[in-house]
Scaffold this motif. Sequence first.
Motif, short mmCIF file in Angstrom:
data_model
loop_
_atom_site.label_atom_id
_atom_site.label_comp_id
_atom_site.label_asym_id
_atom_site.label_seq_id
_atom_site.Cartn_x
_atom_site.Cartn_y
_atom_site.Cartn_z
N MET A 183 0.80 -1.21 0.00
CA MET A 183 0.00 0.00 0.00
C MET A 183 0.84 1.27 0.00
SD MET A 183 -3.08 0.78 -0.10
CE MET A 183 -3.95 2.29 -0.02
N ARG A 184 2.07 1.20 0.49
CA ARG A 184 2.89 2.41 0.68
C ARG A 184 2.99 3.28 -0.56
NH1 ARG A 184 7.15 -0.84 3.94
NH2 ARG A 184 6.17 -0.76 5.96
N GLU A 185 3.21 2.66 -1.70
CA GLU A 185 3.39 3.46 -2.91
C GLU A 185 2.12 4.19 -3.32
OE1 GLU A 185 2.88 0.15 -6.38
OE2 GLU A 185 4.63 0.02 -5.08
N ILE A 223 -0.63 9.00 -3.47
CA ILE A 223 -1.63 9.21 -4.52
C ILE A 223 -3.01 9.41 -3.90
CG2 ILE A 223 -2.81 8.14 -6.49
CD1 ILE A 223 -0.08 6.75 -7.09
N LEU A 224 -3.37 8.56 -2.92
CA LEU A 224 -4.65 8.73 -2.23
C LEU A 224 -4.74 10.10 -1.57
CD1 LEU A 224 -5.16 5.27 -0.48
CD2 LEU A 224 -6.43 6.20 -2.42
N VAL A 254 -6.93 15.55 -1.22
CA VAL A 254 -6.71 16.96 -0.89
C VAL A 254 -6.99 17.86 -2.10
CG1 VAL A 254 -4.25 17.28 -1.41
CG2 VAL A 254 -5.26 18.41 0.56
N ALA A 255 -6.94 17.30 -3.29
CA ALA A 255 -7.20 18.09 -4.50
C ALA A 255 -8.64 18.59 -4.55
CB ALA A 255 -6.89 17.27 -5.75
N ALA A 256 -9.51 17.98 -3.76
CA ALA A 256 -10.91 18.43 -3.72
C ALA A 256 -10.98 19.89 -3.28
CB ALA A 256 -11.72 17.55 -2.77
N ASP A 257 -10.05 20.30 -2.42
CA ASP A 257 -9.92 21.69 -1.97
C ASP A 257 -11.25 22.27 -1.46
OD1 ASP A 257 -8.37 23.91 -1.38
OD2 ASP A 257 -8.92 24.91 -3.25
N ARG A 258 -12.00 21.42 -0.79
CA ARG A 258 -13.25 21.83 -0.15
C ARG A 258 -13.51 20.81 0.96
NH1 ARG A 258 -14.95 17.92 -3.14
NH2 ARG A 258 -16.69 17.52 -4.43
N PRO A 259 -14.43 21.07 1.85
CA PRO A 259 -14.71 20.08 2.88
C PRO A 259 -14.96 18.70 2.27
CG PRO A 259 -15.83 22.10 3.40
CD PRO A 259 -15.23 22.27 2.02
N LEU A 260 -14.34 17.72 2.83
CA LEU A 260 -14.28 16.40 2.23
C LEU A 260 -14.81 15.36 3.20
CD1 LEU A 260 -12.92 14.64 -0.10
CD2 LEU A 260 -10.93 14.57 1.39
N ASP A 261 -15.77 14.57 2.76
CA ASP A 261 -16.24 13.42 3.51
C ASP A 261 -15.86 12.17 2.74
OD1 ASP A 261 -17.49 14.68 5.74
OD2 ASP A 261 -19.15 15.25 4.43
N VAL A 262 -15.11 11.30 3.38
CA VAL A 262 -14.63 10.08 2.75
C VAL A 262 -15.29 8.88 3.40
CG1 VAL A 262 -12.61 8.60 2.37
CG2 VAL A 262 -12.39 11.09 2.18
N GLY A 291 -5.22 0.66 8.70
CA GLY A 291 -5.39 2.10 8.75
C GLY A 291 -4.44 2.92 7.92
N THR A 292 -3.65 2.29 7.06
CA THR A 292 -2.70 3.08 6.28
C THR A 292 -3.42 4.03 5.31
OG1 THR A 292 -2.42 1.23 4.76
CG2 THR A 292 -0.77 1.49 6.47
N SER A 293 -4.39 3.51 4.56
CA SER A 293 -5.13 4.40 3.66
C SER A 293 -6.02 5.35 4.45
CB SER A 293 -5.95 3.60 2.65
OG SER A 293 -6.86 2.73 3.29
N THR A 294 -6.52 4.89 5.59
CA THR A 294 -7.31 5.75 6.46
C THR A 294 -6.51 6.99 6.83
OG1 THR A 294 -8.36 3.76 7.38
CG2 THR A 294 -8.69 5.83 8.57
N LEU A 295 -5.24 6.78 7.19
CA LEU A 295 -4.39 7.90 7.57
C LEU A 295 -4.18 8.86 6.40
CD1 LEU A 295 -2.82 9.13 9.93
CD2 LEU A 295 -0.78 8.03 8.99
N ALA A 296 -4.01 8.33 5.19
CA ALA A 296 -3.84 9.20 4.02
C ALA A 296 -5.08 10.06 3.81
CB ALA A 296 -3.56 8.36 2.77
#
Length: 112
Positions: free
Chosen positions: A31-33, A37-38, A43-51, A59-64
């Motif tokens: 998952m590291r690579e 990208i995630l 962050v490119a959404a540049d607005r409040p984000l709900d995932v 939790g690695t992708s969760t942290l990203a």
Amino acid sequence: MIDDAEFFSFARGVNPGTLVGGDRYSSTNDMRENLLILYALAVAADRPLDVLEIGTNDGTSTLAFLKAASEVDGHVTTIDVCDTPVAEALVSHYGLRERCTFVRSDSHVVLP
């Protein structure tokens, strides 16, 4: 909040299992690579984000996603059928617990 240096260091090599005294999550290498990208996509959404993340694992992708959410005033909900002690420890370790909701359930049950 996790700062940029901590996040990029994490993305390059920390095994989250070491935060809770375990090493059974060594599959994180796959998952590291993709973590950067995630993060960049979120962050490119540049607005409040709900995932909504289905499958928490360690939790690695969760942290990203949480790193991005913390920058754009967002929130992450993550669903897994199993307990997620490593992911929860990881999120708490970086002070992002208030931006994350952990749901222990089958996504097929909770989403409809």
